[in-house]
Design a protein around this motif. Structure first.
Motif, PDB file in Angstrom:
ATOM      1  N   THR A 398       0.806  -1.221   0.000  1.00 36.45           N
ATOM      2  CA  THR A 398       0.000   0.000   0.000  1.00 36.45           C
ATOM      3  C   THR A 398       0.836   1.267   0.000  1.00 36.45           C
ATOM      4  OG1 THR A 398      -0.023   0.045   2.411  1.00 36.45           O
ATOM      5  CG2 THR A 398      -1.796  -1.177   1.315  1.00 36.45           C
ATOM      6  N   GLY A 399       2.144   1.132   0.229  1.00 35.95           N
ATOM      7  CA  GLY A 399       2.962   2.333   0.353  1.00 35.95           C
ATOM      8  C   GLY A 399       2.861   2.980   1.720  1.00 35.95           C
ATOM      9  N   LEU A 400       2.341   2.250   2.712  1.00 34.00           N
ATOM     10  CA  LEU A 400       2.184   2.814   4.052  1.00 34.00           C
ATOM     11  C   LEU A 400       3.341   2.474   4.979  1.00 34.00           C
ATOM     12  CD1 LEU A 400      -1.608   2.192   4.788  1.00 34.00           C
ATOM     13  CD2 LEU A 400      -0.493   4.385   4.438  1.00 34.00           C
ATOM     14  N   GLY A 401       4.089   1.405   4.678  1.00 36.73           N
ATOM     15  CA  GLY A 401       5.091   0.918   5.614  1.00 36.73           C
ATOM     16  C   GLY A 401       6.132   1.950   5.985  1.00 36.73           C
ATOM     17  N   LEU A 402       6.709   2.622   4.983  1.00 39.69           N
ATOM     18  CA  LEU A 402       7.748   3.607   5.262  1.00 39.69           C
ATOM     19  C   LEU A 402       7.181   4.844   5.949  1.00 39.69           C
ATOM     20  CD1 LEU A 402       9.953   3.410   2.039  1.00 39.69           C
ATOM     21  CD2 LEU A 402      10.467   2.519   4.322  1.00 39.69           C
ATOM     22  N   ALA A 403       5.975   5.261   5.518  1.00 39.56           N
ATOM     23  CA  ALA A 403       5.347   6.420   6.158  1.00 39.56           C
ATOM     24  C   ALA A 403       5.098   6.145   7.634  1.00 39.56           C
ATOM     25  CB  ALA A 403       4.030   6.754   5.446  1.00 39.56           C
ATOM     26  N   ILE A 404       4.588   4.960   7.948  1.00 37.33           N
ATOM     27  CA  ILE A 404       4.332   4.596   9.343  1.00 37.33           C
ATOM     28  C   ILE A 404       5.648   4.524  10.122  1.00 37.33           C
ATOM     29  CG2 ILE A 404       3.553   2.710  10.834  1.00 37.33           C
ATOM     30  CD1 ILE A 404       1.410   2.114   8.701  1.00 37.33           C
ATOM     31  N   SER A 405       6.671   3.944   9.507  1.00 41.40           N
ATOM     32  CA  SER A 405       7.957   3.807  10.192  1.00 41.40           C
ATOM     33  C   SER A 405       8.546   5.164  10.549  1.00 41.40           C
ATOM     34  CB  SER A 405       8.933   3.021   9.310  1.00 41.40           C
ATOM     35  OG  SER A 405       8.471   1.705   9.096  1.00 41.40           O
ATOM     36  N   ARG A 406       8.485   6.111   9.609  1.00 37.05           N
ATOM     37  CA  ARG A 406       9.026   7.445   9.922  1.00 37.05           C
ATOM     38  C   ARG A 406       8.210   8.110  11.024  1.00 37.05           C
ATOM     39  NH1 ARG A 406      10.843  12.073   5.672  1.00 37.05           N
ATOM     40  NH2 ARG A 406      12.851  11.021   5.988  1.00 37.05           N
ATOM     41  N   ARG A 407       6.886   7.999  10.964  1.00 35.25           N
ATOM     42  CA  ARG A 407       6.052   8.627  11.994  1.00 35.25           C
ATOM     43  C   ARG A 407       6.320   7.992  13.356  1.00 35.25           C
ATOM     44  NH1 ARG A 407       1.671  11.160   9.207  1.00 35.25           N
ATOM     45  NH2 ARG A 407       0.758  11.773  11.196  1.00 35.25           N
ATOM     46  N   LEU A 408       6.518   6.677  13.389  1.00 36.76           N
ATOM     47  CA  LEU A 408       6.829   6.014  14.656  1.00 36.76           C
ATOM     48  C   LEU A 408       8.179   6.492  15.190  1.00 36.76           C
ATOM     49  CD1 LEU A 408       5.681   2.332  13.970  1.00 36.76           C
ATOM     50  CD2 LEU A 408       4.598   3.993  15.490  1.00 36.76           C
ATOM     51  N   ALA A 409       9.159   6.611  14.309  1.00 38.07           N
ATOM     52  CA  ALA A 409      10.465   7.110  14.738  1.00 38.07           C
ATOM     53  C   ALA A 409      10.343   8.521  15.307  1.00 38.07           C
ATOM     54  CB  ALA A 409      11.438   7.089  13.571  1.00 38.07           C
ATOM     55  N   GLU A 410       9.546   9.364  14.663  1.00 32.70           N
ATOM     56  CA  GLU A 410       9.356  10.735  15.151  1.00 32.70           C
ATOM     57  C   GLU A 410       8.624  10.749  16.482  1.00 32.70           C
ATOM     58  OE1 GLU A 410       7.371  12.439  11.823  1.00 32.70           O
ATOM     59  OE2 GLU A 410       9.222  12.878  10.725  1.00 32.70           O
ATOM     60  N   LEU A 411       7.652   9.814  16.676  1.00 33.31           N
ATOM     61  CA  LEU A 411       6.968   9.724  17.965  1.00 33.31           C
ATOM     62  C   LEU A 411       7.942   9.397  19.088  1.00 33.31           C
ATOM     63  CD1 LEU A 411       3.612   7.866  17.170  1.00 33.31           C
ATOM     64  CD2 LEU A 411       3.861  10.166  18.112  1.00 33.31           C
ATOM     65  N   MET A 412       9.009   8.664  18.748  1.00 35.01           N
ATOM     66  CA  MET A 412      10.034   8.321  19.744  1.00 35.01           C
ATOM     67  C   MET A 412      11.163   9.347  19.749  1.00 35.01           C
ATOM     68  SD  MET A 412      10.196   4.144  19.538  1.00 35.01           S
ATOM     69  CE  MET A 412       9.996   3.946  17.773  1.00 35.01           C
ATOM     70  N   ASP A 413      10.888  10.540  19.148  1.00 37.61           N
ATOM     71  CA  ASP A 413      11.833  11.654  19.115  1.00 37.61           C
ATOM     72  C   ASP A 413      13.087  11.308  18.318  1.00 37.61           C
ATOM     73  OD1 ASP A 413      12.367  14.288  19.611  1.00 37.61           O
ATOM     74  OD2 ASP A 413      13.314  13.961  21.544  1.00 37.61           O
ATOM     75  N   GLY A 414      12.920  10.443  17.325  1.00 41.04           N
ATOM     76  CA  GLY A 414      14.035  10.046  16.483  1.00 41.04           C
ATOM     77  C   GLY A 414      13.790  10.423  15.034  1.00 41.04           C
ATOM     78  N   SER A 415      14.467   9.732  14.130  1.00 42.06           N
ATOM     79  CA  SER A 415      14.342  10.054  12.708  1.00 42.06           C
ATOM     80  C   SER A 415      14.559   8.806  11.870  1.00 42.06           C
ATOM     81  CB  SER A 415      15.359  11.129  12.307  1.00 42.06           C
ATOM     82  OG  SER A 415      16.685  10.659  12.511  1.00 42.06           O
ATOM     83  N   LEU A 416      14.083   8.861  10.627  1.00 46.23           N
ATOM     84  CA  LEU A 416      14.299   7.803   9.642  1.00 46.23           C
ATOM     85  C   LEU A 416      14.676   8.471   8.331  1.00 46.23           C
ATOM     86  CD1 LEU A 416      14.216   4.998   8.406  1.00 46.23           C
ATOM     87  CD2 LEU A 416      11.716   5.179   8.260  1.00 46.23           C
ATOM     88  N   ASP A 417      15.861   8.146   7.808  1.00 40.69           N
ATOM     89  CA  ASP A 417      16.352   8.753   6.568  1.00 40.69           C
ATOM     90  C   ASP A 417      16.806   7.659   5.615  1.00 40.69           C
ATOM     91  OD1 ASP A 417      16.214  11.626   7.408  1.00 40.69           O
ATOM     92  OD2 ASP A 417      17.622  10.906   8.927  1.00 40.69           O
ATOM     93  N   VAL A 418      17.033   8.054   4.365  1.00 40.64           N
ATOM     94  CA  VAL A 418      17.434   7.084   3.348  1.00 40.64           C
ATOM     95  C   VAL A 418      18.482   7.699   2.430  1.00 40.64           C
ATOM     96  CG1 VAL A 418      15.534   7.772   1.825  1.00 40.64           C
ATOM     97  CG2 VAL A 418      16.613   5.527   1.524  1.00 40.64           C
ATOM     98  N   ARG A 419      19.450   6.861   2.025  1.00 40.33           N
ATOM     99  CA  ARG A 419      20.394   7.205   0.958  1.00 40.33           C
ATOM    100  C   ARG A 419      20.284   6.099  -0.084  1.00 40.33           C
ATOM    101  NH1 ARG A 419      23.532   6.851   5.391  1.00 40.33           N
ATOM    102  NH2 ARG A 419      24.954   5.338   4.431  1.00 40.33           N
ATOM    103  N   SER A 420      20.243   6.489  -1.345  1.00 41.47           N
ATOM    104  CA  SER A 420      20.048   5.472  -2.368  1.00 41.47           C
ATOM    105  C   SER A 420      20.641   5.907  -3.692  1.00 41.47           C
ATOM    106  CB  SER A 420      18.551   5.181  -2.538  1.00 41.47           C
ATOM    107  OG  SER A 420      18.352   4.123  -3.463  1.00 41.47           O
ATOM    108  N   ILE A 421      21.126   4.936  -4.446  1.00 41.21           N
ATOM    109  CA  ILE A 421      21.589   5.145  -5.819  1.00 41.21           C
ATOM    110  C   ILE A 421      20.813   4.187  -6.695  1.00 41.21           C
ATOM    111  CG2 ILE A 421      23.548   5.032  -7.403  1.00 41.21           C
ATOM    112  CD1 ILE A 421      25.377   5.600  -5.051  1.00 41.21           C
ATOM    113  N   GLU A 422      20.133   4.725  -7.671  1.00 41.78           N
ATOM    114  CA  GLU A 422      19.289   3.893  -8.529  1.00 41.78           C
ATOM    115  C   GLU A 422      20.138   2.840  -9.228  1.00 41.78           C
ATOM    116  OE1 GLU A 422      15.579   4.511 -11.656  1.00 41.78           O
ATOM    117  OE2 GLU A 422      16.972   6.157 -11.257  1.00 41.78           O
ATOM    118  N   GLY A 423      19.688   1.586  -9.114  1.00 38.11           N
ATOM    119  CA  GLY A 423      20.398   0.481  -9.734  1.00 38.11           C
ATOM    120  C   GLY A 423      21.460  -0.145  -8.857  1.00 38.11           C
ATOM    121  N   GLU A 424      21.789   0.466  -7.715  1.00 41.78           N
ATOM    122  CA  GLU A 424      22.856  -0.061  -6.858  1.00 41.78           C
ATOM    123  C   GLU A 424      22.366  -0.488  -5.476  1.00 41.78           C
ATOM    124  OE1 GLU A 424      26.274   2.434  -6.627  1.00 41.78           O
ATOM    125  OE2 GLU A 424      26.328   2.829  -8.794  1.00 41.78           O
TER     126      GLU A 424
END
Length: 609
Positions: A398-424
């Motif tokens: 559904t595309g909800l997993g990452l959104a929920i994960s970031r919101r949960l991290a923020e509720l715990m006063d933390g953060s969720l970030d990503v670094r990515s290279i397409e194809g790698e």
């Protein structure tokens, strides 16, 4: 409360708040008047003002103490009268200055009257009657003094006329201001009423949505319980290769449906501001390893290497929410497995100091998957977003997993970030501040406790025949015996004539629901005050859990039932009481034994084979 009552009460409160200010201004006017006109009249005026303000205080006192009361006719007359008298008295200093102070006195008197008029329009605007009572005497002074000067003090006609015209212009502008103030106040009242109405409609819509979600959740989880249980039980039988593949597909479909249902409910709670996080002592490494272990078979099926590593300084026990931390890592590993076709997935755990100088956990999930384009990264954590429609069709979700994960991290006063290279590949990084556990209690709770206990006798209160059969199939393999009650009434009757080691309680049952049955069991005398009561229900929302806990339940296991979770919960709840029995009896245990109480949930599958 009617408009008139509200107006009188508000004016009374305003007059009480401004009493000290009025008295201080009166003292200043007394001194100023004394220097302008001399004599004793200003001091007599001050004494009369003090008396009038005291009467004003006591007249409005009942309205201040009880603003909701209906104002009697006598109280209305009393309030209007005292306000009128005080307005005459307070402004009478202007008459003294006008008559005896010469030109300076007349200018000062005019300023006093204009200032008093402005003050009255502000603090008495909520009541038309009190506004008229306080301003009418001042208007009479403002108009009457120039006329009196022309008639009795031989003031030049031109001067008196100019002063009178100026006074009338001031009053006209004041009237316009009052009218516009009323219009503005009416607009504010209407806007406030409309806002309140919209708030009620929004709350009603939110409640309707919650009720709908609760109903849909229950209606979906009930048949899913049978489907999931059938798949689990089928897997534990001898199957052909084709049959095994069919069961695998069935399990995959159930997992997908359950994940979708949980994601929708979590996002609904987050948007409603009802998502909360716990703060308890727990073994953090165990929770992280559990999340990795769940996905290890899926990774192996795709020939992916799923690795976990933690640095030596990583804490063993911390304060936090074990369920939500595991959920975040679970979602990240799920994504990595879904979007990685070859290579590896590395899950690492280390510590750092966050931007606020606090010790923090850093959890990273790195994969060698397809990566994410720069355009997609900007909206990756938005609700219902996926890379593109092709991904949605191919990979599902559904595309909800990452959104929920970031919101949960923020509720715990933390953060969720990503670094990515397409194809790698991609690296998701979770940073969560933490405190160390208070003591060894978190470790002690997870230590193995060697207890040999007799087979359990369990009462199952469940009205659905299929669910009764499912629970029976799950628990009978443990050597435990079950008694079935079809509703809360039967559960109470059976608990009254036989002692059980644990009671499993459904929520929605005919005749008497599980909540009422739990309350009555706890209220009764005897062993039911302390027997473990475990809620088994398809009503899996937070308020359902809270309602059961408030009724006296010890634990809450939502449907569809996971046999490992169910068995481990029963063992955990029965642990203390069975330990007491074992230590109290200095005799060998009975031949048929329940498994070690500390057995990890994943090992319990062996008992169900």
């Amino acid at each position: 409360m009617d408009t008139q009552t509200a107006g009188f009460a508000e004016v009374g409160l305003n007059r009480a708040k401004e009493l000290k200010t009025r008295l201080a201004v009166a003292a200043f006017l007394t001194l100023a008047s004394f220097f302008i006109v001399g004599g004793y009249e200003p001091f007599v005026w001050l004494a009369v003002v003090f008396i009038g303000q005291a009467l004003d205080w006591f007249t409005f006192k009942p309205l201040r103490l009880n603003p909701e009361q209906t104002v009697s006719r006598g109280r209305i007359i009393g309030c209007i009268s005292i306000v009128t008298i005080n307005a005459f008295v307070y402004t009478s200093i202007a008459a003294i200055l006008w008559a005896e102070g010469g030109e300076a006195g007349r200018i000062f008197a005019t300023l006093i009257i204009c200032g008093a008029l402005l003050h009255s329009t502000l603090h008495a605007a909520r009541s038309t009657a009190l506004l008229a009572a306080s301003t009418l005497p001042m208007c009479l002074y403002l108009i009457g003094l120039p006329i009196a000067s022309w008639l009795y003090f031989q003031m030049e006609t031109a001067t008196s006329t100019v002063i009178l015209i100026g006074s009338l212009v001031y009053l006209a502008n004041l009237a316009i201001i009052i009218r516009r103030s009323y219009e503005f106040t009416d607009q504010l009242v209407r806007a406030n009423d409309e806002a309140q109405d919209q708030k009620k409609r929004a709350e009603s819509a939110s409640q309707t949505k919650s009720d709908f979600l609760a109903t849909v959740t229950h209606e979906i989880r009930t048949p899913m319980n049978a489907v999931m249980a059938s798949a689990i039980l089928l897997r534990r039988t001898k199957l052909t290769k084709a049959q095994s593949e069919h069961v695998d597909m069935l399990n995959d479909a159930v997992d997908t449906l359950l994940a979708l249902l949980n994601d929708v409910l979590d996002m609904s709670k987050i948007e409603a501001g009802k998502m909360t996080v716990e703060r308890v002592d727990f073994q953090v490494i165990d929770e992280l390893q559990a999340a990795v272990r769940i996905w290890d078979p899926r990774a192996s099926d795709k020939n992916l290497e799923l690795r976990f590593a933690a640095t030596p300084d990583f804490p063993s026990a911390i304060k936090g929410d074990p369920l939500r931390i595991r959920q975040i890592l679970f979602n990240l590993i799920s994504n990595a497995v879904k979007f990685t076709e070859t290579g590896f997935i590395d899950v690492s755990a280390r510590t750092c100091t966050d931007a606020k100088g606090r010790p923090a956990l850093v959890l990273e999930v790195a994969d060698t998957g397809c990566g994410i384009s720069a355009a997609t990264l900007s909206r990756l954590f938005a609700e219902f977003e996926q890379g593109n429609q092709m991904i949605a069709r191919k990979k599902g979700g559904t595309g909800l997993g990452l959104a929920i994960s970031r919101r949960l991290a923020e509720l715990m006063d933390g953060s969720l970030d990503v670094r990515s290279i397409e194809g790698e590949g991609s690296i998701f990084t979770v940073t969560l501040p933490y405190d160390l556990a208070d003591s060894q209690s978190a470790q002690d709770e997870d230590e193995d406790v060697e207890l040999d206990v007799r087979p359990l006798r369990i009462l199952v209160a469940e009205d659905h025949p299929t669910n009764q059969k499912i629970v029976s199939l799950f628990l009978s393999t443990m050597g435990w015996s079950l008694a079935m009650a079809n509703d809360g009434v039967e559960a109470l009757e059976m608990a009254a004539i036989e002692e059980f080691d644990a009671i499993l309680m459904d929520m929605q049952m005919p005749n008497m629901d599980g909540l009422e049955a739990t309350r009555r069991l706890r209220a009764a005398s005897g062993y039911t005050q302390h027997v473990p009561i475990i809620a088994l229900t398809a009503n899996a929302m937070d308020h359902h859990r809270a309602a059961f806990m408030e009724a006296g339940a010890d634990a809450f296991v939502p449907k569809p039932l996971d046999p490992n979770v169910l068995i481990q919960t029963i063992l955990t709840c029965a642990k203390a009481s069975m330990a007491d029995v074992t230590h109290a009896q200095a005799q060998p245990p009975e031949p048929a034994l329940a498994p070690n109480l500390s057995a990890p949930a994943w090992q319990l599958d062996l008992n169900l084979a």
